[in-house]
Design a protein around this motif. Structure first.
Motif, mmCIF file in Angstrom:
data_model
loop_
_atom_site.group_PDB
_atom_site.id
_atom_site.type_symbol
_atom_site.label_atom_id
_atom_site.label_comp_id
_atom_site.label_asym_id
_atom_site.label_seq_id
_atom_site.Cartn_x
_atom_site.Cartn_y
_atom_site.Cartn_z
ATOM 1 N N VAL A 67 50.588 55.479 19.455
ATOM 2 C CA VAL A 67 51.740 56.224 19.965
ATOM 3 C C VAL A 67 52.969 55.896 19.130
ATOM 4 C CG1 VAL A 67 53.150 56.737 21.993
ATOM 5 C CG2 VAL A 67 50.788 55.985 22.289
ATOM 6 N N LEU A 108 55.741 61.154 20.828
ATOM 7 C CA LEU A 108 56.752 61.498 21.823
ATOM 8 C C LEU A 108 58.008 61.955 21.096
ATOM 9 C CD1 LEU A 108 58.236 61.660 24.493
ATOM 10 C CD2 LEU A 108 58.469 59.154 24.456
ATOM 11 N N LYS A 132 55.113 57.937 28.451
ATOM 12 C CA LYS A 132 54.695 56.595 28.033
ATOM 13 C C LYS A 132 53.477 56.116 28.820
ATOM 14 C CE LYS A 132 59.053 54.737 26.246
ATOM 15 N NZ LYS A 132 60.102 53.695 26.425
ATOM 16 N N ARG A 154 57.275 57.075 18.945
ATOM 17 C CA ARG A 154 58.360 57.783 19.617
ATOM 18 C C ARG A 154 59.430 58.166 18.604
ATOM 19 N NH1 ARG A 154 63.306 56.301 22.182
ATOM 20 N NH2 ARG A 154 63.766 57.530 24.060
ATOM 21 N N ASN A 210 48.370 59.294 17.049
ATOM 22 C CA ASN A 210 47.590 60.185 17.920
ATOM 23 C C ASN A 210 48.492 60.945 18.882
ATOM 24 O OD1 ASN A 210 45.290 57.541 17.895
ATOM 25 N ND2 ASN A 210 44.829 59.533 17.005
ATOM 26 N N LEU A 211 49.456 60.241 19.457
ATOM 27 C CA LEU A 211 50.406 60.867 20.374
ATOM 28 C C LEU A 211 51.820 60.610 19.867
ATOM 29 C CD1 LEU A 211 47.829 60.111 22.356
ATOM 30 C CD2 LEU A 211 49.440 60.829 24.107
ATOM 31 N N ALA A 217 50.437 58.073 27.542
ATOM 32 C CA ALA A 217 49.974 57.577 26.244
ATOM 33 C C ALA A 217 49.279 56.228 26.371
ATOM 34 C CB ALA A 217 51.155 57.484 25.277
#
Length: 325
Positions: free
Chosen positions: A75, A115, A65, A77, A112-113, A68
């Protein structure tokens, strides 16, 4: 030629400054091994994905976290569970009663990211939904192809100890992770510092970059110079694993490519426009060890993979090719 080299050096200096700013911001929140942060930054620059392994409570999710947030990218999750479906990741078409048409409801993979928390909690069909996304940077939903945002990076966590109710990642998926980061217990001084920092209100990372900055840094990493003899060296390292008596399935050509990409990113972090043998050696454990399939009697040893890569680094010598006068 000198002008090109000078521009490259300027780019490297600017890139290193930006990376240092990201690292400083992450360390405000995550107090632990700086090696873990460097490996994640390496994977980011090399446009790869990261698998974080560690027992519960060692701040895997906190690290991801903070990482990111410091990048200033979008982001999402995903908490992996046994009842998670592929459509819960990729998205699906839903009927709009008013218009009588189907519209796409994008899943959390469109970020983009991403988790992927406790990735080994979901069954194989759900884990496989990530394969196309991780390799091709796209997803297929009911026959329609959709490109994912750029940059795109998966940060997956798993607990290597608690295997009850988990589904081991298949080799094909493990091979898609450029880097494996193993998180152990923090040192005494780091744990004390963590208690002090998180006692009243946990710190939060601030964005230090924008998406365009990330793309620029990745572009710099792609253009890092690699001598031909370093390609030879990387192939010799992976070839060593393919003939090792404790290895059932050695590192693949994709692993060799990953090693070179990681070494180029390590050069950027080190502030150099070229790869050195130490870059290749330094990245070998994180880029190669998790890809090895060991013989059954060796598989019970949790350190066996790292030991084999260390053996490869020690026994495979680097020889600089003769240059014409």
């Amino acid at each position: 030629m000198n002008q090109v080299q000078a521009v490259a050096v300027d780019e490297i200096s600017a890139a290193k400054e930006r990376i240092e700013a990201v690292r400083r911001e992450i360390t405000r929140v995550y107090i632990g091994s700086p090696r873990a942060i460097d490996l994640m930054l390496t994977a980011l620059l090399a446009q790869g994905h990261v698998l974080l392994e560690g027992v519960p409570g060692v701040a895997k999710t906190t690290l991801v976290k903070a990482f990111a947030a410091a990048l200033g990218a979008s982001v999402r999750r995903i908490q992996f569970t046994p009842d998670l479906l592929p459509a819960d990741i990729t998205g699906t078409y839903v009927l709009s009663p008013k218009e009588g048409t189907f519209t796409l409801r994008p899943g959390p993979i469109f970020a983009n990211l991403v988790l992927a928390d406790e990735i080994n909690r979901a069954p194989a069909k759900t884990q496989s939904a990530l394969l196309e996304a991780m390799q091709e940077r796209q997803v297929t939903i009911e026959g329609d192809r959709f490109e994912l945002p750029s940059p795109f990076m998966v940060l997956a966590t798993q607990n290597p100890i608690d295997l009850e109710g988990t589904y081991p990642l298949p080799e094909a998926q493990i091979d898609r992770f450029l880097i494996r980061v193993s998180l152990g217990y923090p040192q005494h001084k780091d744990e004390v510092a963590m208690l002090r920092a998180h006692n009243v209100e946990p710190p939060r990372a601030r964005a230090t970059l924008a998406v365009q900055d990330l793309l620029m840094l990745q572009g710099v990493a792609r253009r890092i110079h690699v001598e031909d003899d370093l390609y030879e060296y990387a192939v010799n390292l992976t070839a060593f694993t393919r003939t090792h008596p404790r290895v059932l399935l050695g590192a693949s050509p994709r692993a060799t490519l990953a090693l070179i990409q990681a070494a180029k990113a390590a050069a950027v972090i080190g502030g150099r426009p070229f790869v050195t043998p130490d870059d290749v050696r330094g990245m070998a454990p994180a880029a190669l060890a998790h890809r090895l399939v060991l013989v059954p009697e060796a598989d019970v040893d949790t350190k066996a993979r790292d030991t084999i890569i260390e053996e490869a680094v020690q026994r495979v010598g680097y020889r600089r090719a003769a240059r014409p006068a």
